[in-house]
Scaffold this motif. Structure first.
Motif, short mmCIF file in Angstrom:
data_model
loop_
_atom_site.label_atom_id
_atom_site.label_comp_id
_atom_site.label_asym_id
_atom_site.label_seq_id
_atom_site.Cartn_x
_atom_site.Cartn_y
_atom_site.Cartn_z
N GLY B 169 -5.99 1.66 -55.66
CA GLY B 169 -7.10 1.09 -56.41
C GLY B 169 -7.22 -0.39 -56.30
O GLY B 169 -8.20 -0.96 -56.70
N GLY B 170 -6.24 -1.05 -55.79
CA GLY B 170 -6.36 -2.49 -55.65
C GLY B 170 -5.80 -3.19 -56.85
O GLY B 170 -4.66 -2.99 -57.19
N GLY B 171 -6.60 -3.96 -57.53
CA GLY B 171 -6.07 -4.81 -58.57
C GLY B 171 -6.27 -6.21 -58.08
O GLY B 171 -7.03 -6.43 -57.16
N ARG B 172 -5.59 -7.12 -58.70
CA ARG B 172 -5.94 -8.48 -58.31
C ARG B 172 -5.44 -8.79 -56.90
O ARG B 172 -4.38 -8.34 -56.49
CB ARG B 172 -5.40 -9.46 -59.32
CG ARG B 172 -3.93 -9.58 -59.35
CD ARG B 172 -3.59 -10.68 -60.32
NE ARG B 172 -2.16 -10.63 -60.57
CZ ARG B 172 -1.50 -11.67 -60.99
NH1 ARG B 172 -2.11 -12.79 -61.21
NH2 ARG B 172 -0.21 -11.57 -61.20
N LEU B 173 -6.23 -9.49 -56.24
CA LEU B 173 -5.97 -9.94 -54.88
C LEU B 173 -6.02 -8.84 -53.85
O LEU B 173 -5.90 -9.07 -52.68
CB LEU B 173 -4.61 -10.62 -54.77
CG LEU B 173 -4.50 -11.95 -55.47
CD1 LEU B 173 -3.11 -12.48 -55.33
CD2 LEU B 173 -5.50 -12.93 -54.90
N LEU B 177 -10.85 0.06 -51.38
CA LEU B 177 -11.87 0.88 -50.73
C LEU B 177 -12.36 1.84 -51.80
O LEU B 177 -11.68 2.08 -52.78
CB LEU B 177 -11.25 1.65 -49.56
CG LEU B 177 -10.91 0.83 -48.34
CD1 LEU B 177 -10.32 1.74 -47.28
CD2 LEU B 177 -12.12 0.13 -47.79
N PRO B 178 -13.54 2.40 -51.62
CA PRO B 178 -13.99 3.38 -52.61
C PRO B 178 -13.03 4.55 -52.73
O PRO B 178 -12.48 5.02 -51.74
CB PRO B 178 -15.34 3.83 -52.08
CG PRO B 178 -15.62 3.09 -50.87
CD PRO B 178 -14.56 2.12 -50.62
N LEU B 292 -16.52 -0.13 -60.82
CA LEU B 292 -17.60 0.74 -61.27
C LEU B 292 -17.10 2.17 -61.17
O LEU B 292 -16.72 2.62 -60.10
CB LEU B 292 -18.84 0.57 -60.40
CG LEU B 292 -19.44 -0.83 -60.37
CD1 LEU B 292 -20.60 -0.87 -59.42
CD2 LEU B 292 -19.90 -1.24 -61.75
N ILE B 293 -17.09 2.82 -62.30
CA ILE B 293 -16.56 4.18 -62.33
C ILE B 293 -17.71 5.15 -62.55
O ILE B 293 -18.44 5.02 -63.52
CB ILE B 293 -15.53 4.34 -63.45
CG1 ILE B 293 -14.42 3.32 -63.25
CG2 ILE B 293 -14.97 5.74 -63.45
CD1 ILE B 293 -13.45 3.30 -64.39
N GLY B 326 -14.79 -2.61 -56.97
CA GLY B 326 -14.16 -1.35 -56.64
C GLY B 326 -15.02 -0.21 -57.14
O GLY B 326 -15.57 -0.28 -58.23
N LEU B 327 -15.15 0.80 -56.35
CA LEU B 327 -15.94 1.95 -56.78
C LEU B 327 -15.01 3.12 -56.97
O LEU B 327 -14.15 3.38 -56.12
CB LEU B 327 -16.97 2.30 -55.71
CG LEU B 327 -18.05 1.27 -55.45
CD1 LEU B 327 -18.79 1.63 -54.19
CD2 LEU B 327 -19.00 1.22 -56.61
#
Lengths: 421, 642
Positions: B169-173, B177-178, B292-293, B326-327
């Motif tokens: 999911g990523g997070g900071r830095l 990707l979706p 965006l969820i 982030g989607l």
């Protein structure tokens, strides 16, 4: 130790960034002289220097999950960037997307807006579509006089071809009648996109098509792959073994097997990059190395057998119902509903004395679960007034999938397997 | 006319004048406070001209509104007497505002108003602290440890999945990707998200998805993406200095019924956040994330023009081209059921599988008062129930009542069961187990609990002796009027029998007993019978017009009246059933509509020839037989094919 971990985290971030930045990855394709990239560039630069109009279609197939269109769009971006750097002020680009601007009025408005932005004019929201189209023609004329080129990029071109195609007509017509310099580039994943055009539009369209096919050469993909992962790897200060280790993994035959299996399933570059992304995400942060296992699990998570997993999540009763439906299908009963499934279920119970024999309403609930899981569905949308048990249904899974799923879990009763074989 | 607010030292509202019983006296250049306790006169001075003005400056509500619209700095001031345990009256509207911002105000008010326009000290500073609080709560949303540990604590079974979610999911830095989250129902995903949102709601005023039908701003698809883009960039450029703040915007496709509402809700949330958190100045390296969820994505497939909407949603990543956004798509259906015909990036799938039996065991044995007792209970019950369903919600309902029965013989619920006791309890429970496996829900009886238990025992003894297998109860456990029962039976008959048979079954005298049927069993008739059976299974009960139902109803009631009369005469009592017929007939249409509402009879489509509504009985044969038995009605005699 801690230092190493932060290094690993940084490495991961760097790799992720690189994998997400797809533009730079696709830039490799511009190197070969015979590629679509150079052809497109030639066409566009031709119209910039010669001062003529042109129109091109970029087509890329989209089979089961192949996303070569993506590649197409990226190539387009690259070309435009290249050209912009060559001819500074001579090019302005108007980008439309079929998903967003398939409505003609809306598209004209967007064109006017983007042209206004480009030329530092004030855009009026209130302008009618007539005003906008007149404005567009006026701008095209001015551009023609100033020897500047407008590039219209129509993504999802097939969606513009729905309806009356007024936008396409007015655009192409303006290009013919006005002394302008414009290029219309359509991009679509429908190979027959040019066949969708009306006669009056088609006659104004110059039939240049560029076909984008997924790369089939294994080595070329590997080139992308290595490029993206090892590219400028020396620039960050992780253990110098890292690139070396990766190269070793890449040379490993087991890794190549994983890669082959992946490209059998979907040979597009995006799929490959997704696979790499997942692998990098799974990187062990305490050591900071990518292992072969990372790649293996990533490959598994990218190409999931969803149906199989859903079947494995079913309870025994739900499996019995599936098996009953399968049996009914084998008997070539062309349509069946819950009641006939129940009859079959009762028949099985009579002949085999199964321990999992439950009342009708419990079975109905299980049946509804199956509907929710989308393993089965109603045959038609009619008959909403009928209750569920009378509406004809069909299976959405193949017998192979059912066999596989039944085999995969040893807790499932062996009888189930016997019943459908 | 717009008046710059700088001209005013204080603005008094009408409510203030009401409460203080204040009169404006322009010719005296002042206010007269006619308060009973402190009547006084307050002279006013005009500061602009430097000398005392001829009249007070007034500001109408319209002017304030105008100023607000143009974004001029506006401050709301109220005078509140600060005494402990004394509440001050403020207008209702103000209460809402104050409640919404109750954590905005610093404990100590600044001594002076903030300098105009730029300078985030005063109110801005307070907002900044709010922002920091929001950030602290959720900054770590996906990547950070706080959220993750709390989530892991709530959903221990899902640890690996949550970790995967966090990693991808990523997070900071980190650039996301979706993601495409596939789950089957009740697999903990919704809980996971609800928890995140709870975290959000605690820290920041809740952002509801507003579903205003006629919003001031009409959205077409083309305008959505740029708006989203600007708002999201605004959002991500305004980050807090020390934290990488993550923002979550949730749009459930269940609450929004069309794309317009869906996107409006997303935009509203974005705008709200923008208002909440002021834009920061440049010079920060940290990016903040916007997620965006999109929840319940599978429902989009039922919308109009769904293919375009879905391809647009999947293409958002390419359209926005923002690494800060982030989607996350959440769906019940697997990603291969979404067909898009566009070249969008395929989201990364994460699959939340169904719970296995062991996981269910862990889930149910958590938070129990007496874990040992409950685990012994689970040892018995979980396995058979798991064969039917593996959904937590259904299992928990079934287990709740069963556990009560399990505990019944025990005097103390805190007891730790021994081996012997377990065996005893097991024996006790075993007789409840089979019937509860076979029911989806139970209707609580009106009888008191103990009485029912007694009855249960008696019945169960009988049942166990008779069949040893859970059998449906004999009587119907809800009340129905006599005429409704007759109506139900006649509807059932009308659905099951063919219309041509009616004459044979119910002749003019209404006697069903004296009919004679002769049937030759030949191969042809056998086949016919089979196909008819098949048809019954496939097509379900037949439809019938109202007239036929009423005719049958009349016939069977008259038959029953006759037999009742005979019975009455035989027994010699003088309970007359005179006029019972008309009584039963009186409210039959009312009863019919009741039965329709109860879904015993369904209204079918209209017949094209007759143009009258046709009905269909939806009751099962068992229920019809039960009802007939309670009326002592010989239903089986009237059923063809029996």
């Amino acid at each position: 130790m801690e230092q190493q971990q932060t290094l690993a985290v940084n490495a991961q971030i760097e790799l992720r960034r690189r994998l997400c930045d797809r533009k730079s990855i696709f830039s490799i394709f511009s190197e070969s002289p015979n590629s679509n990239h150079s052809k497109l560039k030639f066409i566009v630069s031709n119209s910039v220097t010669e001062g003529c109009n042109n129109s091109v279609l970029l087509l890329g197939p989209r089979g089961c999950g192949q996303k070569e269109v993506e590649l197409r769009a990226k190539v387009l971006d690259l070309v435009i960037e290249d050209l912009k750097s060559e001819h500074h002020d001579l090019i302005s680009v108007v980008k439309l997307d079929g998903i967003l601007h398939s409505d003609d009025n809306c598209a004209l408005k967007e064109i006017a807006k983007q042209l206004c932005l480009e030329n530092q004019l004030l855009f009026s929201k209130m302008a009618s579509s007539d005003d906008n189209s007149q404005f567009m023609i006026a701008v095209l004329r001015e551009y023609g006089l100033a020897h500047k080129t407008v590039i219209f990029v129509l993504d999802e071109f097939d969606l513009f071809a729905q309806g009356k195609q007024r936008l396409l007509y007015s655009l192409l017509d303006a290009m013919q009648s006005v002394a302008s310099q414009a290029v219309v580039i359509g991009a679509s994943c429908r190979l027959d996109a040019d066949q969708l055009l009306e006669k009056r539009v088609r006659s104004r369209f110059s039939h240049r098509k560029l076909l984008f096919l997924p790369p089939n050469k294994e080595d070329r993909k590997r080139q992308v792959f290595l490029h993206s992962l090892t590219w400028k790897l020396h620039c960050f200060t992780l253990d110098s073994k890292f690139p070396l280790l990766l190269l070793n993994i890449f040379k490993d035959t087991r890794f190549m097997e994983v890669l082959d299996a992946l490209s059998d399933y979907d040979s597009s570059i995006n799929n490959l990059l997704n696979f790499l992304f997942v692998a990098v995400c799974d990187m062990a942060l305490d050591t900071g190395y990518l292992s072969l296992d990372n790649f293996k699990t990533a490959a598994l998570s990218i190409q999931r057998p969803f149906k199989l997993e859903i079947i494995q999540g079913c309870s025994i009763l739900e499996l019995y119902i599936l098996v009953c439906m399968k049996r009914l299908e084998d008997k070539e009963q062309n349509s069946y509903n819950f009641n006939s499934v129940m009859k079959e279920y009762k028949g099985i119970h009579v002949s085999y004395q199964i321990p999992d024999y439950y009342s009708q309403n419990v079975c109905l609930r299980a049946f509804e679960h199956l509907l929710q899981r989308e393993l089965i569905c109603f045959m038609d949308n009619r008959g909403h007034s009928l209750s569920i048990e009378f509406r004809p249904v069909k299976l959405l899974i193949s017998s192979y999938e059912l066999h596989q799923a039944l085999k995969s879990n040893r807790f499932f009763p062996a009888l189930l397997h016997k019943l459908i074989s | 006319m717009a008046v710059p607010l700088d001209d005013f030292d204080v603005i008094l509202g009408n409510d203030f004048l009401h409460m203080g019983s204040i009169a404006l006296m322009p010719f005296l250049r002042g206010l007269f406070v006619m308060n009973k306790s402190h009547p006084c006169f307050v002279p006013a001075a005009n500061t602009i001209s430097g000398k005392e003005s001829t009249k007070l400056s007034h500001l109408s509500a319209l002017q304030v509104k105008d100023g607000l619209r143009k974004g001029e700095p506006t401050f709301l001031a109220t005078l509140v007497e600060t005494k402990a345990c004394k509440a001050a009256n403020v207008p209702d509207m103000v209460v809402e505002v104050l409640e919404g911002f109750n954590d905005v105000m610093p404990a100590e008010l600044p001594k002076e108003l903030p300098p105009q326009r730029n300078g985030p000290e005063g109110v801005g500073g307070a907002q900044k602290t709010v922002a920091r609080a929001v950030g602290g709560g959720i900054h770590s949303a996906i990547q950070g440890p706080i959220w993750r540990t709390s989530l892991v604590r709530i959903l221990p079974i899902r640890t690996s999945k949550i970790m995967a979610l966090g990693r991808h999911g990523g997070g900071r830095l980190l650039e996301p990707l979706p993601l495409f989250l596939k789950h089957s129902s009740t697999t903990g995903l919704s809980e996971a998200l609800r928890e995140t949102h709870k975290g959000l709601a605690e820290d920041t005023p809740h952002v509801p998805c507003s579903n205003r039908a006629g919003g001031s701003q009409r959205l077409s698809q083309s305008s959505i993406a740029p708006q989203m883009k600007t708002h999201s960039t605004d959002r991500s450029s305004s980050s807090d200095g020390c934290l990488g703040v993550s923002f979550f915007f949730n749009a459930s496709c269940r609450t929004c019924h069309n794309p317009k509402i869906l996107f409006e809700s997303v935009l509203n949330q974005l705008k709200f956040q923008e208002k909440m958190v002021p834009k920061e100045s440049e010079g920060q390296d940290h990016k903040s994330m916007v997620y965006l969820i999109f929840d319940n994505l599978e429902l989009v497939r039922d919308w109009e023009k769904h293919s375009v909407i879905i391809s647009m949603l999947f293409k958002l990543y390419d359209i926005l081209k923002l690494p800060e956004v982030g989607l996350i798509f959440i769906s019940n259906a697997s990603p291969d059921t979404y067909y898009t015909n566009t070249g969008s990036l395929e989201p990364l799938p994460i699959y939340f599988p169904d719970y296995t039996e062991d996981e269910l065991y862990q889930i149910f044995s958590r938070n129990q008062e007496n874990p040992k007792l409950y685990s012994s209970f689970l040892d018995i019950t979980l396995k058979p129930f798991c064969r039917i369903t593996r959904r937590v919600d259904e299992l928990s309902i079934a287990f709740q009542s069963l556990f009560q029965k399990y505990c019944e013989p025990l005097s103390d619920s805190r007891i730790v069961p021994t081996g012997d006791m377990k065996r005893m309890l097991f024996k006790d429970l075993n007789r409840h187990l089979a019937p509860s496996l076979n029911e989806t829900f139970s209707i609580p009886s009106h009888l008191s609990y103990q009485e029912e238990a007694k009855k249960d025992k008696v019945r169960w003894k009988a049942n166990v002796k008779n069949s040893g297998h859970g059998e449906a109860l004999d009587d119907i456990n809800f009340h129905m009027s006599v005429s409704a029962k007759y109506l139900l039976i006649s509807a059932f008959l009308a659905s099951r029998n063919r219309a041509t048979l009616d004459a044979a079954l119910f002749d003019s005298t209404g006697g069903g007993d004296n009919r004679k049927r002769k049937r030759k069993i030949s191969e042809a008739s056998k086949e016919k019978k089979e196909t008819a059976e098949e048809e019954l299974l496939m097509k379900g009960p037949g439809t019938f017009p109202l007239e036929r139902l009423l005719a049958i109803f009349q016939c069977i009631t008259s038959v029953m009246e006759d037999s009742l009369d005979e019975g009455v005469q035989e027994s010699g009592s003088d309970l007359g059933a005179e006029g019972g017929n008309s009584e039963l007939m009186s409210d039959v249409l009312l009863q019919l509509s009741t039965l329709c509402n109860a879904n015993f009879i369904s209204k079918g489509g209209t017949c094209p020839l007759e143009a009258s509504t046709r009905y269909r009985s939806t009751v099962s044969e068992e229920l019809a037989l039960k009802v007939a038995r309670s009326m002592k009605f010989p239903l089986s005699q009237y059923l063809y094919q029996k």
